[in-house]
Scaffold this motif. Structure first.
Motif, PDB file in Angstrom:
ATOM      1  N   MET A  57       1.169  -1.197   0.020  1.00  0.00           N
ATOM      2  CA  MET A  57       0.000  -0.090  -0.048  1.00  0.00           C
ATOM      3  C   MET A  57       0.714   1.187   0.049  1.00  0.00           C
ATOM      4  O   MET A  57       2.097   1.262   0.547  1.00  0.00           O
ATOM      5  N   GLY A  58       0.187   2.227  -0.524  1.00  0.00           N
ATOM      6  CA  GLY A  58       0.996   3.609  -0.546  1.00  0.00           C
ATOM      7  C   GLY A  58       2.492   3.424  -1.260  1.00  0.00           C
ATOM      8  O   GLY A  58       2.636   2.897  -2.294  1.00  0.00           O
ATOM      9  N   LYS A  59       3.299   4.188  -0.620  1.00  0.00           N
ATOM     10  CA  LYS A  59       4.834   4.047  -1.140  1.00  0.00           C
ATOM     11  C   LYS A  59       5.358   2.604  -1.129  1.00  0.00           C
ATOM     12  O   LYS A  59       6.044   2.375  -2.325  1.00  0.00           O
ATOM     13  N   SER A  60       4.921   1.594  -0.314  1.00  0.00           N
ATOM     14  CA  SER A  60       5.585   0.333  -0.360  1.00  0.00           C
ATOM     15  C   SER A  60       4.624  -0.517  -1.699  1.00  0.00           C
ATOM     16  O   SER A  60       5.296  -1.030  -2.348  1.00  0.00           O
ATOM     17  N   GLY A  61       3.612   0.367  -2.052  1.00  0.00           N
ATOM     18  CA  GLY A  61       2.996  -0.265  -3.336  1.00  0.00           C
ATOM     19  C   GLY A  61       3.947   0.112  -4.372  1.00  0.00           C
ATOM     20  O   GLY A  61       3.948  -0.515  -5.436  1.00  0.00           O
ATOM     21  N   HIS A  62       4.285   1.325  -4.655  1.00  0.00           N
ATOM     22  CA  HIS A  62       4.806   1.788  -5.633  1.00  0.00           C
ATOM     23  C   HIS A  62       6.207   0.987  -5.813  1.00  0.00           C
ATOM     24  O   HIS A  62       6.701   0.506  -6.939  1.00  0.00           O
ATOM     25  N   ILE A  63       6.786   0.730  -4.620  1.00  0.00           N
ATOM     26  CA  ILE A  63       8.100   0.058  -4.580  1.00  0.00           C
ATOM     27  C   ILE A  63       7.946  -1.426  -5.040  1.00  0.00           C
ATOM     28  O   ILE A  63       8.758  -1.994  -5.813  1.00  0.00           O
ATOM     29  N   GLY A  64       6.731  -1.936  -4.713  1.00  0.00           N
ATOM     30  CA  GLY A  64       6.114  -3.365  -5.035  1.00  0.00           C
ATOM     31  C   GLY A  64       5.817  -3.613  -6.376  1.00  0.00           C
ATOM     32  O   GLY A  64       6.406  -4.456  -6.916  1.00  0.00           O
ATOM     33  N   GLY A  65       5.387  -2.465  -7.116  1.00  0.00           N
ATOM     34  CA  GLY A  65       5.132  -2.550  -8.488  1.00  0.00           C
ATOM     35  C   GLY A  65       6.422  -2.780  -9.180  1.00  0.00           C
ATOM     36  O   GLY A  65       6.637  -3.406 -10.399  1.00  0.00           O
ATOM     37  N   LYS A  66       7.460  -1.883  -8.852  1.00  0.00           N
ATOM     38  CA  LYS A  66       8.891  -1.944  -9.385  1.00  0.00           C
ATOM     39  C   LYS A  66       9.363  -3.504  -9.302  1.00  0.00           C
ATOM     40  O   LYS A  66      10.065  -4.033 -10.146  1.00  0.00           O
ATOM     41  N   ILE A  67       9.341  -3.973  -8.089  1.00  0.00           N
ATOM     42  CA  ILE A  67       9.927  -5.138  -7.814  1.00  0.00           C
ATOM     43  C   ILE A  67       9.067  -6.281  -8.623  1.00  0.00           C
ATOM     44  O   ILE A  67      10.101  -7.028  -9.308  1.00  0.00           O
ATOM     45  N   ALA A  68       7.913  -6.236  -8.901  1.00  0.00           N
ATOM     46  CA  ALA A  68       7.278  -7.117  -9.685  1.00  0.00           C
ATOM     47  C   ALA A  68       7.698  -7.142 -11.315  1.00  0.00           C
ATOM     48  O   ALA A  68       7.785  -8.027 -11.792  1.00  0.00           O
TER      49      ALA A  68
END
Length: 329
Positions: A57-68
């Motif tokens: 969620m939030g900033k962690s979600g943005h990072i998660g998108g990049k990791i994926a």
């Protein structure tokens, strides 16, 4: 705020360096703390028969998108699911063969924690990335990757900065470790990047860009230099090949050779091209990767290259302009 309102005392460089120091320290801390959990996470992902589903969620979600995205482009099928949308139907994207990587610095993010029961019910392996090993997310995970940092770069301690950097780096570490384990190659990488310059550099072969047939500049060894010059002008590649009656390569003559013979005051109206051509010239195969051919041209400091078959017959020519047009250069 207008330009006149900017405080004169603000030392932007010092502030920037402070952020870099804090985030560098966060990465170094991650390096020191990497343990068996990382190995377990890699092994768990390698055993996965489905896809890696990343959520945050939030900033962690943005990072998660990049990791994926990084995982997907390096041989590990992956995609991102927003945890808020997951609670309203998108959980249907997750199958029993998949694996979930859930990201939350606190480990208590409501939208993430609320979908854990469904994930556990599916029997899907869960890898958590948090900064709190004692959090709900960390304790419920099959594998916990600790991405805790000593401090955020934000002076208020509020905006995720060092913590998101640490999480991003952990994701990169996973992707690259898995890449090595899978034996993922440059060709594999190119297959998932066909539209970009990387794909062109890795996938294009000499046969895709070379001039063939009547577009190949060539003359016989008996031709006079002026005839070779006319062929160079007609074909517009700054060179001509010299071939025998079976189209086997005998040599090459370029614009640079012309300048050389003019300095030597050679009669271009009487002299045969065979007397001034460059023999034993550099050649390549049509099957050679264009990127490899470019490397040869740069090493040899030449502007053009001839492609020959196994019988040393000329089958194509190309130059730096062709590489540039193809997006290889």
């Amino acid at each position: 705020m207008s330009a006149t309102d900017i405080p004169a005392a603000t030392d932007f460089i010092a502030q920037g360096r402070r952020v870099l120091e804090i985030e560098s320290a966060a990465i170094q801390g991650l390096y020191q703390s990497l343990d068996d959990s990382f190995r377990n996470a890699c092994q768990t992902i390698l055993r996965c028969q489905g896809r890696v589903v990343v959520t945050g969620m939030g900033k962690s979600g943005h990072i998660g998108g990049k990791i994926a995205a990084t995982l997907a482009s390096t041989g590990t099928p992956a995609f991102f699911v927003h945890p808020g949308e997951a609670s309203h139907g998108d959980l249907g994207m997750i199958t029993a063969q998949d694996l979930v990587i859930a990201i939350s610095n606190s480990g208590e993010t409501h939208e993430v924690v609320s979908i854990l029961p469904v994930i556990k019910r599916l029997g899907v392996p869960l890898i958590a990335m948090t900064g709190k090993p004692e959090s709900t997310l960390a304790t419920l995970a099959d594998v916990h990757l600790n991405v805790a940092v000593a401090e955020e770069a934000c002076p208020l301690g509020l905006a995720p900065t060092a913590s998101t950097t640490a999480t991003l780096v952990m994701g990169d570490a996973l992707a690259v470790a898995l890449l090595h384990s899978r034996g993922f190659t440059a060709d594999d990488f190119a297959l998932s990047h066909p539209g970009g310059s990387l794909g062109k550099r890795l996938l294009l072969r000499v046969s895709d860009i070379m001039h063939t047939g009547d577009r190949i500049p060539k003359v016989s060894a008996e031709a006079i230099i002026t005839e070779a010059l006319l062929e160079i002008s007609r074909k517009g590649l700054g060179m001509t090949t010299i071939v025998d009656q079976d189209d086997k390569l005998l040599g090459i003559f370029t614009d640079g050779d012309l300048r050389r013979i003019l300095d030597q005051r050679i009669d271009i109206h009487q002299t045969r091209i065979s007397e001034t051509m460059t023999r034993h010239c550099t050649t390549t195969s049509p099957e050679t990767l264009a990127a490899e051919a470019l490397k040869v041209m740069e090493q040899k400091k030449i502007n053009g290259l001839i492609a020959v078959n196994k019988e040393q017959q000329v089958v194509g020519v190309f130059n730096m302009h062709d590489l540039l047009r193809a997006g290889v250069l």
